[in-house]
Design a protein around this motif. Sequence first.
Motif, PDB file in Angstrom:
ATOM      1  N   ILE A  51       0.450  -2.687  -5.274  1.00  0.00           N
ATOM      2  CA  ILE A  51       1.490  -3.433  -4.363  1.00  0.00           C
ATOM      3  C   ILE A  51       1.754  -4.437  -4.724  1.00  0.00           C
ATOM      4  O   ILE A  51       2.719  -5.222  -4.712  1.00  0.00           O
ATOM      5  CB  ILE A  51       0.821  -2.853  -3.079  1.00  0.00           C
ATOM      6  N   PRO A  52       0.444  -5.627  -5.401  1.00  0.00           N
ATOM      7  CA  PRO A  52       1.044  -7.121  -5.247  1.00  0.00           C
ATOM      8  C   PRO A  52       2.113  -7.465  -6.311  1.00  0.00           C
ATOM      9  O   PRO A  52       2.770  -8.024  -6.747  1.00  0.00           O
ATOM     10  CB  PRO A  52      -0.087  -7.636  -5.919  1.00  0.00           C
ATOM     11  N   GLY A  53       1.945  -6.324  -7.685  1.00  0.00           N
ATOM     12  CA  GLY A  53       2.932  -6.584  -8.534  1.00  0.00           C
ATOM     13  C   GLY A  53       4.267  -6.095  -8.098  1.00  0.00           C
ATOM     14  O   GLY A  53       5.647  -7.261  -7.945  1.00  0.00           O
ATOM     15  N   VAL A  54       4.483  -4.729  -7.239  1.00  0.00           N
ATOM     16  CA  VAL A  54       6.060  -4.510  -6.735  1.00  0.00           C
ATOM     17  C   VAL A  54       6.594  -5.980  -5.673  1.00  0.00           C
ATOM     18  O   VAL A  54       7.896  -6.553  -5.666  1.00  0.00           O
ATOM     19  CB  VAL A  54       6.313  -3.768  -6.229  1.00  0.00           C
ATOM     20  N   ALA A  55       5.553  -6.002  -4.540  1.00  0.00           N
ATOM     21  CA  ALA A  55       5.994  -6.502  -3.507  1.00  0.00           C
ATOM     22  C   ALA A  55       5.962  -8.099  -3.860  1.00  0.00           C
ATOM     23  O   ALA A  55       7.021  -9.296  -3.583  1.00  0.00           O
ATOM     24  CB  ALA A  55       4.592  -7.296  -2.708  1.00  0.00           C
ATOM     25  N   ALA A  56       6.116  -9.214  -5.626  1.00  0.00           N
ATOM     26  CA  ALA A  56       6.309 -10.691  -5.811  1.00  0.00           C
ATOM     27  C   ALA A  56       7.579 -10.421  -6.871  1.00  0.00           C
ATOM     28  O   ALA A  56       8.269 -10.826  -6.535  1.00  0.00           O
ATOM     29  CB  ALA A  56       4.776 -10.543  -7.627  1.00  0.00           C
ATOM     30  N   GLN A  57       8.116  -8.947  -6.458  1.00  0.00           N
ATOM     31  CA  GLN A  57       9.663  -8.983  -7.194  1.00  0.00           C
ATOM     32  C   GLN A  57      10.398  -8.418  -6.397  1.00  0.00           C
ATOM     33  O   GLN A  57      12.208  -8.355  -6.674  1.00  0.00           O
ATOM     34  CB  GLN A  57       9.236  -8.350  -8.546  1.00  0.00           C
ATOM     35  N   LEU A  58      10.090  -7.650  -5.323  1.00  0.00           N
ATOM     36  CA  LEU A  58      11.316  -6.916  -4.727  1.00  0.00           C
ATOM     37  C   LEU A  58      12.034  -7.518  -3.489  1.00  0.00           C
ATOM     38  O   LEU A  58      11.009  -8.154  -3.304  1.00  0.00           O
ATOM     39  CB  LEU A  58      10.208  -5.064  -3.879  1.00  0.00           C
ATOM     40  N   LYS A  59      12.749  -7.389  -2.726  1.00  0.00           N
ATOM     41  CA  LYS A  59      13.749  -8.032  -2.298  1.00  0.00           C
ATOM     42  C   LYS A  59      13.320  -7.516  -1.398  1.00  0.00           C
ATOM     43  O   LYS A  59      13.360  -7.892  -0.064  1.00  0.00           O
ATOM     44  CB  LYS A  59      14.791  -8.517  -2.286  1.00  0.00           C
ATOM     45  N   ILE A  60      14.002  -6.089  -1.285  1.00  0.00           N
ATOM     46  CA  ILE A  60      13.817  -5.131   0.256  1.00  0.00           C
ATOM     47  C   ILE A  60      12.196  -4.455   0.886  1.00  0.00           C
ATOM     48  O   ILE A  60      11.470  -5.140  -0.217  1.00  0.00           O
ATOM     49  CB  ILE A  60      14.854  -4.265  -0.269  1.00  0.00           C
ATOM     50  N   PRO A  61      12.081  -4.142   1.828  1.00  0.00           N
ATOM     51  CA  PRO A  61      11.311  -4.007   2.278  1.00  0.00           C
ATOM     52  C   PRO A  61       9.803  -2.822   1.430  1.00  0.00           C
ATOM     53  O   PRO A  61      10.833  -1.804   0.993  1.00  0.00           O
ATOM     54  CB  PRO A  61      11.589  -3.460   3.323  1.00  0.00           C
ATOM     55  N   LEU A  62       8.823  -3.188   1.592  1.00  0.00           N
ATOM     56  CA  LEU A  62       8.158  -1.969   0.442  1.00  0.00           C
ATOM     57  C   LEU A  62       7.293  -1.381   1.129  1.00  0.00           C
ATOM     58  O   LEU A  62       6.633  -2.062   2.376  1.00  0.00           O
ATOM     59  CB  LEU A  62       6.930  -3.563  -0.379  1.00  0.00           C
ATOM     60  N   ILE A  63       7.202  -0.266   0.995  1.00  0.00           N
ATOM     61  CA  ILE A  63       5.621   0.620   0.876  1.00  0.00           C
ATOM     62  C   ILE A  63       4.814   1.264   1.120  1.00  0.00           C
ATOM     63  O   ILE A  63       5.534   0.902  -0.137  1.00  0.00           O
ATOM     64  CB  ILE A  63       6.515   2.344   2.374  1.00  0.00           C
ATOM     65  N   ALA A  64       3.755   0.574   1.216  1.00  0.00           N
ATOM     66  CA  ALA A  64       2.545   1.303   0.103  1.00  0.00           C
ATOM     67  C   ALA A  64       1.925   2.798   0.499  1.00  0.00           C
ATOM     68  O   ALA A  64       1.836   2.871   1.676  1.00  0.00           O
ATOM     69  CB  ALA A  64       1.551   0.181   0.135  1.00  0.00           C
ATOM     70  N   ALA A  65       1.792   3.205  -0.501  1.00  0.00           N
ATOM     71  CA  ALA A  65       1.180   4.885  -0.910  1.00  0.00           C
ATOM     72  C   ALA A  65       0.648   4.755  -1.674  1.00  0.00           C
ATOM     73  O   ALA A  65       0.312   4.193  -2.515  1.00  0.00           O
ATOM     74  CB  ALA A  65       2.180   5.745  -0.712  1.00  0.00           C
ATOM     75  N   GLY A  66      -0.653   5.886  -1.667  1.00  0.00           N
ATOM     76  CA  GLY A  66      -2.420   6.214  -2.691  1.00  0.00           C
ATOM     77  C   GLY A  66      -3.413   5.830  -1.957  1.00  0.00           C
ATOM     78  O   GLY A  66      -3.281   4.683  -1.835  1.00  0.00           O
ATOM     79  N   GLY A  67      -3.753   6.464  -1.627  1.00  0.00           N
ATOM     80  CA  GLY A  67      -4.918   6.451  -1.593  1.00  0.00           C
ATOM     81  C   GLY A  67      -5.170   5.357   0.264  1.00  0.00           C
ATOM     82  O   GLY A  67      -6.327   4.718   0.404  1.00  0.00           O
ATOM     83  N   ILE A  68      -4.363   5.494   1.199  1.00  0.00           N
ATOM     84  CA  ILE A  68      -4.072   5.118   2.745  1.00  0.00           C
ATOM     85  C   ILE A  68      -4.336   6.244   3.152  1.00  0.00           C
ATOM     86  O   ILE A  68      -3.399   7.021   3.420  1.00  0.00           O
ATOM     87  CB  ILE A  68      -2.955   4.545   2.521  1.00  0.00           C
ATOM     88  N   GLY A  69      -5.132   6.180   3.849  1.00  0.00           N
ATOM     89  CA  GLY A  69      -5.793   7.086   5.377  1.00  0.00           C
ATOM     90  C   GLY A  69      -6.395   6.529   6.518  1.00  0.00           C
ATOM     91  O   GLY A  69      -7.002   7.119   7.265  1.00  0.00           O
ATOM     92  N   SER A  70      -6.225   5.675   6.343  1.00  0.00           N
ATOM     93  CA  SER A  70      -6.806   4.928   7.046  1.00  0.00           C
ATOM     94  C   SER A  70      -6.502   2.564   7.404  1.00  0.00           C
ATOM     95  O   SER A  70      -6.006   2.848   6.889  1.00  0.00           O
ATOM     96  CB  SER A  70      -9.192   4.264   6.939  1.00  0.00           C
ATOM     97  N   GLY A  71      -7.335   2.956   8.797  1.00  0.00           N
ATOM     98  CA  GLY A  71      -6.247   1.318   9.489  1.00  0.00           C
ATOM     99  C   GLY A  71      -7.013   0.359   8.379  1.00  0.00           C
ATOM    100  O   GLY A  71      -6.107  -0.845   7.725  1.00  0.00           O
ATOM    101  N   LYS A  72      -8.149   0.347   7.822  1.00  0.00           N
ATOM    102  CA  LYS A  72      -9.089  -0.971   6.652  1.00  0.00           C
ATOM    103  C   LYS A  72      -8.169  -0.630   5.902  1.00  0.00           C
ATOM    104  O   LYS A  72      -7.816  -1.942   5.289  1.00  0.00           O
ATOM    105  CB  LYS A  72     -10.285  -0.018   6.336  1.00  0.00           C
ATOM    106  N   ALA A  73      -7.819   0.843   5.325  1.00  0.00           N
ATOM    107  CA  ALA A  73      -6.651   0.491   3.774  1.00  0.00           C
ATOM    108  C   ALA A  73      -5.276  -0.086   4.067  1.00  0.00           C
ATOM    109  O   ALA A  73      -4.475  -0.323   3.404  1.00  0.00           O
ATOM    110  CB  ALA A  73      -6.291   2.053   3.637  1.00  0.00           C
ATOM    111  N   MET A  74      -4.917   0.793   5.775  1.00  0.00           N
ATOM    112  CA  MET A  74      -3.893   0.041   5.737  1.00  0.00           C
ATOM    113  C   MET A  74      -3.537  -1.541   6.208  1.00  0.00           C
ATOM    114  O   MET A  74      -2.460  -2.553   5.372  1.00  0.00           O
ATOM    115  CB  MET A  74      -3.085   0.227   7.275  1.00  0.00           C
ATOM    116  N   ALA A  75      -4.255  -2.339   6.460  1.00  0.00           N
ATOM    117  CA  ALA A  75      -4.520  -4.217   6.675  1.00  0.00           C
ATOM    118  C   ALA A  75      -4.827  -4.099   5.086  1.00  0.00           C
ATOM    119  O   ALA A  75      -3.922  -6.013   4.923  1.00  0.00           O
ATOM    120  CB  ALA A  75      -5.534  -3.986   7.210  1.00  0.00           C
ATOM    121  N   ALA A  76      -5.136  -3.753   4.316  1.00  0.00           N
ATOM    122  CA  ALA A  76      -5.080  -4.577   2.762  1.00  0.00           C
ATOM    123  C   ALA A  76      -3.776  -4.013   2.061  1.00  0.00           C
ATOM    124  O   ALA A  76      -3.741  -4.396   1.211  1.00  0.00           O
ATOM    125  CB  ALA A  76      -6.227  -3.533   1.903  1.00  0.00           C
ATOM    126  N   ALA A  77      -2.877  -2.536   2.609  1.00  0.00           N
ATOM    127  CA  ALA A  77      -1.836  -3.487   1.889  1.00  0.00           C
ATOM    128  C   ALA A  77      -0.889  -3.597   2.345  1.00  0.00           C
ATOM    129  O   ALA A  77      -0.961  -4.998   1.548  1.00  0.00           O
ATOM    130  CB  ALA A  77      -1.426  -1.609   2.187  1.00  0.00           C
TER     131      ALA A  77
END
Length: 315
Positions: free
Chosen positions: A156-182
Motif C-alpha cells: 500500500i505505501p509503495g503504490v500510494a507514493a506513485q499513484l495519482k488516482i484514489p487507492l483502495i487497500a485489500a488483503g488481510g483487512i477485516g476490522s476497523g483497526k486494519a482499516m485505520a492501518a491502511a
Amino acid sequence: MKNRITELFHIQYPIIQAGMIWASGWRLAAAVSNAGGLGIIGAGSMYPDVLRAHIQACKGATSKPFGVNVPLLYPDTEQLIGIIVEEKVPIVFTSAGNPKTWTPVLKAAGITVVHVVSSTAFALKSEAAGVDAVVAEGFEAGGHNGREETTTLVLIPGVAAQLKIPLIAAGGIGSGKAMAAAFALGAEGVQVGSRFVATPEASSHEHFKQAVVAAKEGDTMVALKKLTPVRLLKNHFYDAVKTAEDAGASPEALKNLLGRARAKAGMFEGNLEEGELEIGQVCALIGQIKPAAEVVQEIWDEFAATTRRIGSLLV
C-alpha cells in the motif's frame, strides 16, 4: 466521511465489499450498500443470464450504488460486459487481466471503473489505462493472489507514493483497526472480502462459513503457484496439491488434480474435504457469523475509535 472514494462511489463509508466467487450475490451486495458501504456482485462464478438476474434483483433490493466485479480471464467476459452496460450498472471492478481491454468500453458507457492489482507496476499501468481508482491487494488475501507475494503493509505505501488516482487497500483487512492501518499507509478506502463471507447474506454454503469462523492462524496457505496462486483453507484437496507440488508436479498434472468446478463444490456446495476453499488469512480473526450491516458498522465504528485513540497519543 468525505474523501475521494466516498465521492467517487457516492457512498457513506469508504468500505467496499469484495466481489468474491460463490459468496458475493445480490443479497450480500444489497445489504452492504444499504448499510453505507459499496456492495459488489461477483460475476466470476456466474453465467451471463445469472449475472443479469443478480443485477436486477440487487436493483430491487437497494436504491444505493452497487457494482459488479468481472475477472477478465473468463471466456464469457464480452457477454458479461454487455449485460453490465445494458443494465446500467454504475460501477465495475475488473481483475485478473489487462485493464486496457475493457476500460474504454465501460468508460464510454458512463461507468466508473476500478482495477485490482498486486503490484505497483500494475497499479501504474491501470492508471495509464484510464481507470478511476485502483485496489492494491496484498498477499494475505484469499482467492487468487499476486505472484509477487507482496504483503499489504509493504504494497500500500509503495503504490500510494506513485499513484495519482484514489487507492483502495485489500488483503488481510477485516476490522476497523486494519482499516485505520491502511489509511495510515496511504489508502482512501478498503476492500473487505473474507469478513463478508461469514455473513447470512453471503451465498456461500453454511458449512464453508462455519469452517471460516473456526479457522485459526496458519490454517490457510497459497497453493497452485505453477497455475495461478490461490490462498486456500487447508483440507484434503489442499494436502493433495501440496504433495503433488512437493513432488514437482507439472502444470498439466496440477490442472488435472484441480479438475472442474472444485471451487463451486467447496464454497457453494459445502464439500469441505474435496472442495477448493478460498479464504484470506484474516479468517483467523473472524469469530462469528453476523449480518453484513453489522459488519459494516463495526468496521466503521472501530476505525473511528482507533483514529481517535491514535490522535490522543500525540497530545
